[in-house]
Design a protein around this motif. Structure first.
Motif, PDB file in Angstrom:
ATOM      1  N   LEU A  93     -10.327  -6.608  19.927  1.00  0.00           N
ATOM      2  CA  LEU A  93      -9.047  -6.068  19.952  1.00  0.00           C
ATOM      3  C   LEU A  93      -9.314  -4.363  19.905  1.00  0.00           C
ATOM      4  O   LEU A  93      -9.961  -3.854  18.696  1.00  0.00           O
ATOM      5  N   PRO A  94      -9.691  -3.711  20.928  1.00  0.00           N
ATOM      6  CA  PRO A  94      -8.922  -1.883  19.964  1.00  0.00           C
ATOM      7  C   PRO A  94      -8.552  -1.873  19.166  1.00  0.00           C
ATOM      8  O   PRO A  94      -7.142  -1.956  18.940  1.00  0.00           O
ATOM      9  N   ASN A  95      -8.886  -0.385  18.092  1.00  0.00           N
ATOM     10  CA  ASN A  95      -8.387  -0.304  17.067  1.00  0.00           C
ATOM     11  C   ASN A  95      -6.823   0.490  17.108  1.00  0.00           C
ATOM     12  O   ASN A  95      -6.213   0.371  16.552  1.00  0.00           O
ATOM     13  N   ALA A  96      -7.096   0.713  18.462  1.00  0.00           N
ATOM     14  CA  ALA A  96      -5.501   1.555  18.668  1.00  0.00           C
ATOM     15  C   ALA A  96      -4.354   1.249  19.085  1.00  0.00           C
ATOM     16  O   ALA A  96      -3.433   1.506  19.076  1.00  0.00           O
ATOM     17  N   LEU A  97      -4.730  -0.428  19.221  1.00  0.00           N
ATOM     18  CA  LEU A  97      -3.423  -1.672  19.307  1.00  0.00           C
ATOM     19  C   LEU A  97      -2.514  -1.233  18.100  1.00  0.00           C
ATOM     20  O   LEU A  97      -1.361  -1.767  17.776  1.00  0.00           O
ATOM     21  N   GLU A  98      -3.186  -1.262  17.212  1.00  0.00           N
ATOM     22  CA  GLU A  98      -2.570  -1.482  15.665  1.00  0.00           C
ATOM     23  C   GLU A  98      -1.140  -0.394  15.426  1.00  0.00           C
ATOM     24  O   GLU A  98      -0.537  -0.427  14.472  1.00  0.00           O
ATOM     25  N   GLN A  99      -1.426   1.031  16.351  1.00  0.00           N
ATOM     26  CA  GLN A  99      -0.386   1.812  15.834  1.00  0.00           C
ATOM     27  C   GLN A  99       0.542   1.090  17.003  1.00  0.00           C
ATOM     28  O   GLN A  99       2.056   2.036  16.441  1.00  0.00           O
ATOM     29  N   LEU A 100       0.790   0.390  17.625  1.00  0.00           N
ATOM     30  CA  LEU A 100       1.411  -0.088  18.967  1.00  0.00           C
ATOM     31  C   LEU A 100       2.887  -1.013  17.819  1.00  0.00           C
ATOM     32  O   LEU A 100       2.716  -2.259  17.918  1.00  0.00           O
ATOM     33  N   THR A 101       3.779  -0.211  16.849  1.00  0.00           N
ATOM     34  CA  THR A 101       4.058  -1.538  15.531  1.00  0.00           C
ATOM     35  C   THR A 101       5.419  -1.477  16.203  1.00  0.00           C
ATOM     36  O   THR A 101       6.230  -2.918  15.823  1.00  0.00           O
ATOM     37  N   SER A 102       6.044  -1.195  17.799  1.00  0.00           N
ATOM     38  CA  SER A 102       7.305  -2.007  17.726  1.00  0.00           C
ATOM     39  C   SER A 102       6.875  -2.905  19.270  1.00  0.00           C
ATOM     40  O   SER A 102       7.901  -3.650  20.193  1.00  0.00           O
ATOM     41  N   LEU A 103       6.042  -3.057  19.389  1.00  0.00           N
ATOM     42  CA  LEU A 103       5.326  -4.048  20.369  1.00  0.00           C
ATOM     43  C   LEU A 103       6.032  -5.763  20.166  1.00  0.00           C
ATOM     44  O   LEU A 103       5.755  -5.538  18.950  1.00  0.00           O
ATOM     45  N   LYS A 104       6.669  -4.975  20.931  1.00  0.00           N
ATOM     46  CA  LYS A 104       7.021  -7.043  21.049  1.00  0.00           C
ATOM     47  C   LYS A 104       6.355  -8.441  21.677  1.00  0.00           C
ATOM     48  O   LYS A 104       6.646  -9.893  21.508  1.00  0.00           O
ATOM     49  N   GLU A 105       6.479  -8.330  22.968  1.00  0.00           N
ATOM     50  CA  GLU A 105       5.011  -8.693  23.173  1.00  0.00           C
ATOM     51  C   GLU A 105       3.304  -8.358  23.998  1.00  0.00           C
ATOM     52  O   GLU A 105       3.369  -8.079  24.123  1.00  0.00           O
ATOM     53  N   LEU A 106       3.031  -8.900  23.334  1.00  0.00           N
ATOM     54  CA  LEU A 106       0.986  -9.115  23.570  1.00  0.00           C
ATOM     55  C   LEU A 106       0.773 -10.027  24.747  1.00  0.00           C
ATOM     56  O   LEU A 106       0.523 -10.680  24.450  1.00  0.00           O
ATOM     57  N   HIS A 107      -0.018  -9.338  25.782  1.00  0.00           N
ATOM     58  CA  HIS A 107      -0.880 -10.797  26.309  1.00  0.00           C
ATOM     59  C   HIS A 107      -2.409 -10.804  26.693  1.00  0.00           C
ATOM     60  O   HIS A 107      -3.061  -9.259  26.838  1.00  0.00           O
ATOM     61  N   LEU A 108      -2.487 -11.511  25.561  1.00  0.00           N
ATOM     62  CA  LEU A 108      -4.316 -11.208  25.352  1.00  0.00           C
ATOM     63  C   LEU A 108      -4.963 -12.708  26.274  1.00  0.00           C
ATOM     64  O   LEU A 108      -5.919 -13.505  26.178  1.00  0.00           O
ATOM     65  N   ALA A 109      -5.141 -13.558  27.239  1.00  0.00           N
ATOM     66  CA  ALA A 109      -5.039 -14.674  27.819  1.00  0.00           C
ATOM     67  C   ALA A 109      -5.934 -14.483  28.846  1.00  0.00           C
ATOM     68  O   ALA A 109      -6.384 -12.952  28.987  1.00  0.00           O
ATOM     69  N   GLY A 110      -6.737 -14.988  29.150  1.00  0.00           N
ATOM     70  CA  GLY A 110      -8.341 -14.491  29.886  1.00  0.00           C
ATOM     71  C   GLY A 110      -9.437 -13.779  29.154  1.00  0.00           C
ATOM     72  O   GLY A 110     -10.854 -12.835  30.039  1.00  0.00           O
ATOM     73  N   ASN A 111      -9.751 -13.004  27.505  1.00  0.00           N
ATOM     74  CA  ASN A 111     -10.312 -12.828  26.959  1.00  0.00           C
ATOM     75  C   ASN A 111     -11.320 -13.671  26.304  1.00  0.00           C
ATOM     76  O   ASN A 111     -10.981 -14.394  26.475  1.00  0.00           O
ATOM     77  N   GLN A 112     -12.398 -12.867  25.246  1.00  0.00           N
ATOM     78  CA  GLN A 112     -13.226 -13.691  24.691  1.00  0.00           C
ATOM     79  C   GLN A 112     -13.308 -13.418  23.634  1.00  0.00           C
ATOM     80  O   GLN A 112     -14.082 -13.310  22.683  1.00  0.00           O
ATOM     81  N   LEU A 113     -11.656 -13.635  22.738  1.00  0.00           N
ATOM     82  CA  LEU A 113     -12.094 -13.120  21.659  1.00  0.00           C
ATOM     83  C   LEU A 113     -12.067 -14.470  20.883  1.00  0.00           C
ATOM     84  O   LEU A 113     -11.568 -15.351  20.673  1.00  0.00           O
ATOM     85  N   ASP A 114     -12.620 -14.604  19.079  1.00  0.00           N
ATOM     86  CA  ASP A 114     -13.107 -15.266  18.537  1.00  0.00           C
ATOM     87  C   ASP A 114     -11.954 -15.822  17.196  1.00  0.00           C
ATOM     88  O   ASP A 114     -11.781 -16.651  16.751  1.00  0.00           O
ATOM     89  N   ASP A 115     -11.514 -13.926  16.997  1.00  0.00           N
ATOM     90  CA  ASP A 115     -10.336 -14.598  15.922  1.00  0.00           C
ATOM     91  C   ASP A 115      -9.713 -13.234  16.197  1.00  0.00           C
ATOM     92  O   ASP A 115     -10.249 -12.161  17.255  1.00  0.00           O
ATOM     93  N   LEU A 116      -8.281 -12.957  15.538  1.00  0.00           N
ATOM     94  CA  LEU A 116      -7.798 -11.666  16.143  1.00  0.00           C
ATOM     95  C   LEU A 116      -7.981 -10.750  14.596  1.00  0.00           C
ATOM     96  O   LEU A 116      -8.561 -11.113  13.582  1.00  0.00           O
ATOM     97  N   PRO A 117      -7.884  -9.404  14.737  1.00  0.00           N
ATOM     98  CA  PRO A 117      -8.269  -9.259  13.515  1.00  0.00           C
ATOM     99  C   PRO A 117      -7.193  -8.708  12.276  1.00  0.00           C
ATOM    100  O   PRO A 117      -5.938  -9.285  12.855  1.00  0.00           O
TER     101      PRO A 117
END
Length: 70
Positions: A32-56
């Motif tokens: 996941l791009p580190n810039a995502l860390e700044q979106l502290t008001s985010l309520k829904e995050l859709h990550l399906a269809g990626n190749q993520l082994d773990d979350l930061p």
């Protein structure tokens, strides 16, 4: 091939617009791009269809997050 540039564009738009929902699905991301860390008001995050082994570890900083789609 990961579409990191597209992910960063969507993250920047969400940050600028104050969006509470972000769709990063199907971008072939393996991290996941580190810039995502700044979106502290985010309520829904859709990550399906990626190749993520773990979350930061910083994902826990998204305190408003109510729905995480993997």
């Amino acid at each position: 091939m990961p579409r990191v540039e597209e992910a960063n564009k969507r993250i920047e738009k969400a940050r600028r617009d104050g969006d509470e929902d972000l769709d990063l699905a199907d971008l072939a991301l393996n991290t996941l791009p580190n810039a995502l860390e700044q979106l502290t008001s985010l309520k829904e995050l859709h990550l399906a269809g990626n190749q993520l082994d773990d979350l930061p570890a910083w994902i826990e900083k998204l305190k408003s997050l109510q729905k995480l789609s993997l």
